[in-house]
Design an enzyme around this catalytic site. Sequence first.
Site, PDB file in Angstrom:
ATOM      1  N   LYS A  94      53.318  33.005  34.529  1.00 11.33           N
ATOM      2  CA  LYS A  94      52.502  32.445  35.622  1.00 11.33           C
ATOM      3  C   LYS A  94      52.974  31.060  36.046  1.00 11.33           C
ATOM      4  CE  LYS A  94      48.264  35.060  35.599  1.00 11.33           C
ATOM      5  NZ  LYS A  94      48.435  36.051  34.504  1.00 11.33           N
ATOM      6  N   GLU A 116      41.814  30.289  42.467  1.00 10.74           N
ATOM      7  CA  GLU A 116      40.780  31.125  41.868  1.00 10.74           C
ATOM      8  C   GLU A 116      41.313  31.601  40.527  1.00 10.74           C
ATOM      9  OE1 GLU A 116      43.144  32.381  43.709  1.00 10.74           O
ATOM     10  OE2 GLU A 116      43.716  33.968  42.300  1.00 10.74           O
ATOM     11  N   SER A 383      55.893  39.500  29.584  1.00  8.47           N
ATOM     12  CA  SER A 383      55.306  38.532  30.525  1.00  8.47           C
ATOM     13  C   SER A 383      54.563  37.394  29.845  1.00  8.47           C
ATOM     14  CB  SER A 383      54.376  39.258  31.497  1.00  8.47           C
ATOM     15  OG  SER A 383      53.372  39.982  30.803  1.00  8.47           O
TER      16      SER A 383
HETATM   17  C1  LIG Z   1      48.288  37.477  34.591  1.00  8.63           C
HETATM   18  C2  LIG Z   1      49.173  38.192  33.685  1.00  8.63           C
HETATM   19  C3  LIG Z   1      49.738  39.447  34.025  1.00  8.63           C
HETATM   20  C4  LIG Z   1      49.409  40.193  35.281  1.00  8.63           C
HETATM   21  O1  LIG Z   1      49.758  39.565  36.462  1.00  8.63           O
HETATM   22  P1  LIG Z   1      50.967  40.068  37.372  1.00  8.63           P
HETATM   23  O2  LIG Z   1      50.756  39.321  38.641  1.00  8.63           O
HETATM   24  O3  LIG Z   1      50.823  41.547  37.536  1.00  8.63           O
HETATM   25  O4  LIG Z   1      52.223  39.704  36.690  1.00  8.63           O
HETATM   26  C5  LIG Z   1      50.621  40.032  33.133  1.00  8.63           C
HETATM   27  N1  LIG Z   1      50.936  39.452  31.964  1.00  8.63           N
HETATM   28  C6  LIG Z   1      50.404  38.265  31.597  1.00  8.63           C
HETATM   29  C7  LIG Z   1      50.794  37.691  30.280  1.00  8.63           C
HETATM   30  C8  LIG Z   1      49.510  37.601  32.435  1.00  8.63           C
HETATM   31  O5  LIG Z   1      48.989  36.428  32.048  1.00  8.63           O
END
Ligand SMILES: *Cc1c(COP(=O)(O)O)cnc(C)c1O
Length: 398
Positions: A94, A116, A383
């Site tokens: 993020k 938000e 992610s």
């Molecule tokens: C917020 C989040 C996501 C989902 O958001 P995307 O916009 O689909 O990437 C995925 N993995 C983590 C660790 C997150 O914090």
Amino acid sequence: MSVVKQELVKETGYYGEFGGSFVPEELQKALDHIEENFYKFKDDPDFIEELDYYNREYIGRPNPLYLAERLTEKLGGAKIYLKREELNHTGSHKINNVLGQVLLAKRMGAKRVIAETGAGQHGVATATACAMFGMECVIYMGEEDTRRQALNVFRMELLGAKVVAATEGSRTLKEAVDAALNDLMENYKNTYYMLGSAVGPHPYPMIVRHFQAVIGREARQQILEKEGKLPDVIMACVGGGSNAIGLFHPFEADKDVKIIGVEPGGTGIEAGIHAAPLVAGTPGVIHGFKCYVVQKEDGTLKDTHSIAAGLDYPGVGPQHSHLKASGRAEYVAITDKEALDAFQLLSKLEGIIPALESSHAVAHAIKIAPQMSKDQTIIVNLSGRGDKDVQQVFEMLK
Ligand SMILES: *Cc1c(COP(=O)(O)O)cnc(C)c1O
């Protein structure tokens, strides 16, 4: 050397039939203002240099593309590489987007940043970047979510942000979005709205992809260095779709690279409750743009659920909607249970505790790697890290 096809023309905001901007006129004015400035600065050498600097010095990029040797060995098929977004400062992808947008906001002369947040992850990332640049920061959050995520509210406050509880309706993410958009309409001359995923009206999906594409650019270069060839499969979890589009976009023109997005199947696609618009939704309009939506036949939203709060959204990015419709990417669902198993397996085998969101992508790799040959490769976008989820998993396994 950049291997990414440059965008030569301005995007219209449509990806096939998806995307667009379905918003009131005053809001359109604010969006046009952001779009204009994005085009003005995105290729500006000073802007690029500053973005590179903070990507490296503050976020810690590039992060590794790591060969998960023990996981690969256990599955006995394709080599699994993990793109380690969880090693970024604040623990997920993020921050890539937030850093890019805060630099844009600064160039635009904005004094205030608003955002938000649902589970709080995007709010914390936004508050982090605002702290670093000394910008005023206001985070809208549903009142219900401020109670469920009290620790994240405290984190944001520690970082100097003001958290405003949205008290209308169901008092969750939807009301927080409405409150943030109202604020933007009134204050767009001095306020920048930081959107957290590759969703929303144009130009946001394009802007978010632009700043997240650093994931795929790095991964592409790293796999070529390590393997001397492109990967066979790349995959990522899909909530709104920002980490996925960040990985996918730089590989889109490589037709031999198979692209798989992994949606949250919740308690099951058929009988259960899920948040998988690409696997089980239909086209519709949500939050000012067209995409696949988890909705009933009359167009009202169905209840959604995922074990991973960050994936629990009834819509999805317009570019993913088009990648599905055009057949360029495949989208699959992984259940809560499968994600929970992958969460534990990766922790045990690799010493990496993944976010529950990322565990969905890991779970799908676990499914398909054994059917592939040993000279093939899969890149899984990790992610985020799972520290934030340990308490929740503890309670579920107890
Ligand atoms: C917020 C989040 C996501 C989902 O958001 P995307 O916009 O689909 O990437 C995925 N993995 C983590 C660790 C997150 O914090």
